[in-house]
Design a protein around this motif. Structure first.
Motif: not given
Length: 303
Positions: A54-56, A59-61, A105-106
């Motif tokens: 959800a954070l990814a 836009g968060k790494r 999501k990486g």
């Protein structure tokens, strides 16, 4: 080949103090969050990785450390095969950057090894060496989520006390509340952790989640000098079970389901939590706290 991590106490202290001199531009101001629960079966890993994705998506790494060093399951839950894991870092066969695998999501995942007693019984020097490896990482990330093991082992306590925020996952079972209280008690009385963020998991309603939080707060308010904050109520959701069977996360398989919406709400809150402004970023602070010895042990002051 990287040298195995067999570190003396003096070397550990030197590394801790030396971190202040290290230039870590890639990992400046890293938010470190430990997710624990005191017992197994409360959905701690599900909270860790669904929140990470959800954070990814925002836009968060994000890097997830599977810190259950004996019964690793993050990569298994995601259906990811990791060729190397933390045991290879400890043996000197790989660097930490080499073992990171990518999830949905990486998100980055640092896999542990499953069923290895040696990984459960790390010496203090090996533990310090493992954490030092984090200070030397080249991989860039904004948030480190530490999915701890169940129980109150030294490893769980070390990761929890060193993290900026401690999330305690509880469900509406007497043993869950009792074990969560035991973990909070030890962290507060022996390790100086006084603020805890509570996730009420697998609840039937918001009201049930608030009542669960009230049960835990009633006990801690009576016996401990701590502050608890309810940061999320994750509803019981059949979609989550379906996602697990598919080796998928509910936030990706069923993004509009009640639990997925709750995980996104938790992610939104996490993004508002401040990061301490120590020179060099919070990862340095995390490493230094991990290599510290317990302040009190069996009535004696530590060195």
């Amino acid at each position: 080949m990287t040298q195995p991590m067999h570190l003396s106490k003096d070397m550990t202290r030197d590394q801790a103090s030396g971190l202040r001199m290290m230039n870590q531009p890639n990992n400046d101001k890293v938010k470190v969050i430990a997710v624990s629960g005191g017992k197994g079966g409360v959905g701690k890993t599900s909270v860790s990785i669904n929140t990470a994705v959800a954070l990814a998506e925002k836009g968060k790494r994000v890097l997830v450390l599977d810190a259950d060093l004996g019964l690793a399951n993050v990569d298994v839950m995601l259906g990811i095969r990791a060729e190397k894991n933390l045991s290879h870092v400890l043996s000197g066969d790989a660097e930490l950057d080499d073992i990171i695998v990518r999830g949905p999501k990486g998100i980055g995942i640092v896999p542990a090894t499953s069923g290895s007693q040696a990984m459960v019984e790390l010496s203090p020097a090996q533990h310090a060496g493992l954490i030092r490896a984090f200070s030397e990482m080249r991989t860039q990330f904004d948030i480190l989520i530490v999915d701890t093991a169940a129980g109150i082992s030294d490893m769980v306590l070390s990761f929890s006390r060193a993290s900026q925020d401690v999330l305690i996952v509880v469900c509406d079972e007497p043993t869950s509340i009792t074990d969560a209280y035991a973990l909070i008690k030890i962290l507060s009385r022996e390790h100086g952790v006084f603020h805890f963020k509570i996730v009420a998991n697998m609840v039937r309603s918001l009201r049930e989640g608030m009542e669960l939080f009230a049960k835990l707060s009633k006990v801690t308010d009576r016996f401990l000098d701590v502050a608890l904050e309810l940061v999320a109520t994750i509803p019981f959701d059949e979609n989550l079970r379906k996602a697990v069977r598919k080796q998928k996360l509910v936030v990706e398989a069923y993004p509009k389901s009640p639990s997925a919406i709750a995980y996104h709400g938790l992610a939104n809150k996490i993004m508002t939590w401040p990061v301490p402004q120590q020179p060099g970023g919070h990862l340095e602070f995390f490493v230094e706290r991990l290599v510290q010895r317990k302040p009190i042990q069996e009535g004696r002051t530590s060195e």
